[in-house]
Write a protein that holds these residues in place. Structure first.
Motif, mmCIF file in Angstrom:
data_model
loop_
_atom_site.group_PDB
_atom_site.id
_atom_site.type_symbol
_atom_site.label_atom_id
_atom_site.label_comp_id
_atom_site.label_asym_id
_atom_site.label_seq_id
_atom_site.Cartn_x
_atom_site.Cartn_y
_atom_site.Cartn_z
ATOM 1 N N TRP A 1 4.315 0.861 9.450
ATOM 2 C CA TRP A 1 3.889 0.325 8.132
ATOM 3 C C TRP A 1 4.548 -0.870 7.644
ATOM 4 O O TRP A 1 3.995 -1.668 7.060
ATOM 5 C CB TRP A 1 4.357 1.691 7.053
ATOM 6 C CG TRP A 1 3.762 1.220 5.792
ATOM 7 C CD1 TRP A 1 2.739 1.230 5.213
ATOM 8 C CD2 TRP A 1 4.853 0.791 4.694
ATOM 9 N NE1 TRP A 1 2.642 0.756 3.832
ATOM 10 C CE2 TRP A 1 4.234 0.414 3.559
ATOM 11 C CE3 TRP A 1 6.026 0.518 4.883
ATOM 12 C CZ2 TRP A 1 4.711 0.162 2.493
ATOM 13 C CZ3 TRP A 1 6.987 0.264 3.608
ATOM 14 C CH2 TRP A 1 6.281 0.079 2.518
ATOM 15 N N SER B 1 0.798 -1.296 -0.136
ATOM 16 C CA SER B 1 -0.145 0.005 0.181
ATOM 17 C C SER B 1 1.012 1.280 0.153
ATOM 18 O O SER B 1 1.341 1.585 1.063
ATOM 19 C CB SER B 1 -1.022 0.086 1.360
ATOM 20 O OG SER B 1 -1.740 1.143 1.234
ATOM 21 N N THR C 1 1.558 4.939 13.725
ATOM 22 C CA THR C 1 1.549 4.390 12.556
ATOM 23 C C THR C 1 2.504 5.171 11.704
ATOM 24 O O THR C 1 2.128 5.666 10.655
ATOM 25 C CB THR C 1 0.137 4.162 11.960
ATOM 26 O OG1 THR C 1 -0.273 5.680 11.923
ATOM 27 C CG2 THR C 1 -0.765 3.382 12.873
ATOM 28 N N GLU C 2 3.836 4.996 12.133
ATOM 29 C CA GLU C 2 4.683 5.540 11.224
ATOM 30 C C GLU C 2 5.392 4.536 10.200
ATOM 31 O O GLU C 2 5.040 3.638 10.114
ATOM 32 C CB GLU C 2 5.829 6.290 12.190
ATOM 33 C CG GLU C 2 6.164 5.447 13.323
ATOM 34 C CD GLU C 2 7.236 4.530 13.037
ATOM 35 O OE1 GLU C 2 8.405 4.701 12.777
ATOM 36 O OE2 GLU C 2 6.860 3.309 13.304
ATOM 37 N N THR D 1 -0.406 4.408 -0.495
ATOM 38 C CA THR D 1 -1.070 5.512 0.185
ATOM 39 C C THR D 1 -0.824 5.260 1.765
ATOM 40 O O THR D 1 -0.360 6.377 2.253
ATOM 41 C CB THR D 1 -2.583 5.101 -0.138
ATOM 42 O OG1 THR D 1 -2.884 5.144 -1.421
ATOM 43 C CG2 THR D 1 -3.350 6.328 0.676
ATOM 44 N N ALA D 2 -0.830 4.001 2.286
ATOM 45 C CA ALA D 2 -0.424 3.917 3.730
ATOM 46 C C ALA D 2 1.065 4.382 3.931
ATOM 47 O O ALA D 2 1.391 4.967 5.136
ATOM 48 C CB ALA D 2 -0.783 2.540 4.042
ATOM 49 N N GLU E 1 4.372 10.912 6.266
ATOM 50 C CA GLU E 1 3.798 12.092 6.810
ATOM 51 C C GLU E 1 4.192 12.109 8.436
ATOM 52 O O GLU E 1 4.531 13.247 8.860
ATOM 53 C CB GLU E 1 2.618 12.504 6.411
ATOM 54 C CG GLU E 1 2.067 13.732 6.782
ATOM 55 C CD GLU E 1 0.627 14.032 6.288
ATOM 56 O OE1 GLU E 1 -0.012 15.044 6.739
ATOM 57 O OE2 GLU E 1 0.100 13.264 5.254
ATOM 58 N N ARG E 2 3.567 11.059 9.064
ATOM 59 C CA ARG E 2 3.869 11.089 10.614
ATOM 60 C C ARG E 2 5.035 10.961 10.957
ATOM 61 O O ARG E 2 5.392 11.649 11.948
ATOM 62 C CB ARG E 2 2.847 9.605 11.109
ATOM 63 C CG ARG E 2 1.475 9.947 10.901
ATOM 64 C CD ARG E 2 0.598 8.725 11.431
ATOM 65 N NE ARG E 2 -0.890 8.927 11.143
ATOM 66 C CZ ARG E 2 -1.386 8.050 10.157
ATOM 67 N NH1 ARG E 2 -0.595 7.427 9.446
ATOM 68 N NH2 ARG E 2 -2.572 8.164 9.893
ATOM 69 N N GLY F 1 2.660 6.747 2.323
ATOM 70 C CA GLY F 1 2.612 8.187 2.319
ATOM 71 C C GLY F 1 2.088 8.858 3.511
ATOM 72 O O GLY F 1 2.711 9.678 4.103
ATOM 73 N N SER F 2 1.043 8.359 4.134
ATOM 74 C CA SER F 2 0.755 8.617 5.498
ATOM 75 C C SER F 2 1.674 8.298 6.581
ATOM 76 O O SER F 2 1.729 9.096 7.303
ATOM 77 C CB SER F 2 -0.576 7.949 5.942
ATOM 78 O OG SER F 2 -1.696 8.227 5.046
ATOM 79 N N ALA F 3 2.321 7.252 6.515
ATOM 80 C CA ALA F 3 3.464 6.864 7.374
ATOM 81 C C ALA F 3 4.416 7.740 7.227
ATOM 82 O O ALA F 3 4.961 8.014 8.478
ATOM 83 C CB ALA F 3 3.782 5.191 7.354
#
Length: 209
Positions: free
Chosen positions: A165, A2, A160-161, A4-5, A11-12, A7-9
């Motif tokens: 991930w 993933s 969730t960094e 998308t996941a 960002e965090r 990218g979120s990780a």
């Protein structure tokens, strides 16, 4: 896998790095001022803080904050909880860097500032710290790199960094080696960038001497 996941990780992770370092830098400077303060209680309090936090493993501190704070009624989101724990931890190391940097300033400079009638605070901000900064650039950069890498421990606190991930990808069987390579490359890019920036700042400051 993933993306998308991921990218979120990422960002965090970046947010955690920034919050941790800014918080640690601000608190570390305050602690360093306390440690060189002419007020004995302030020196004693800062010394006790540094001694305690430098001798407690960061992972233990993260677990303590994650499970201990809710027991006393402090409900903080896991992300900010981890940032707070890491900022408090790394502040003790920044304090020692700043204090060591202050010691590199010739005593004559401090005495001259006092002779001109400057207060302790004015001497510190206008004379001591600007000169001490020259010797603090690389140590502060090293602490930044250390704090950036230590954000991987936040996964143990449920944040969730990037490392979290990767663990998810490994557990789901979604190309764990690829996920590991991606996470490693990101951490290397962060640390190399920090090292390059610190090197440029250090050279610029050296020219201004």
């Amino acid at each position: 896998m993933s993306w998308t996941a991921l990218g979120s990780a990422l960002e965090r992770t970046l947010g955690l790095i920034v919050l941790t370092y800014i918080g640690a830098l601000a608190l570390g400077i305050v602690l360093a001022v306390f440690r060189i303060s002419p007020v004995p209680p302030l020196r004693a309090a800062a010394t006790a803080y540094v001694t305690i936090f430098r001798n407690v493993p960061l992972l233990v501190l993260l677990v303590l904050f994650t499970f201990g704070l809710p027991n006393v009624g402090l409900l903080i989101p896991l992300f900010y909880n981890a940032a707070l724990a890491m900022a408090l931890y790394w502040a003790a190391f920044i304090c020692e860097v700043v204090r060591s940097g202050v010691r590199t300033v010739p005593r004559g400079q401090i005495e001259a500032a006092r002779a001109l009638g400057l207060t302790f605070g004015q001497s510190l901000t206008r004379v001591v710290l600007p000169q001490a900064l020259r010797s603090m650039v690389q140590p502060l950069a090293n602490i930044f790199i250390g704090s950036a890498l230590s954000t991987a421990l936040a996964a143990a606190a449920g944040v969730t960094e990037l490392t979290f991930w990767y663990q998810q990808q490994a557990n789901l069987g979604g190309q764990p080696l690829t996920a590991f390579a991606v996470v490693t490359a990101i951490y290397v890019a962060i640390t190399l960038t920090a090292g390059l920036v610190a090197g440029r700042v250090e050279r610029k400051v050296a020219i201004l001497r």
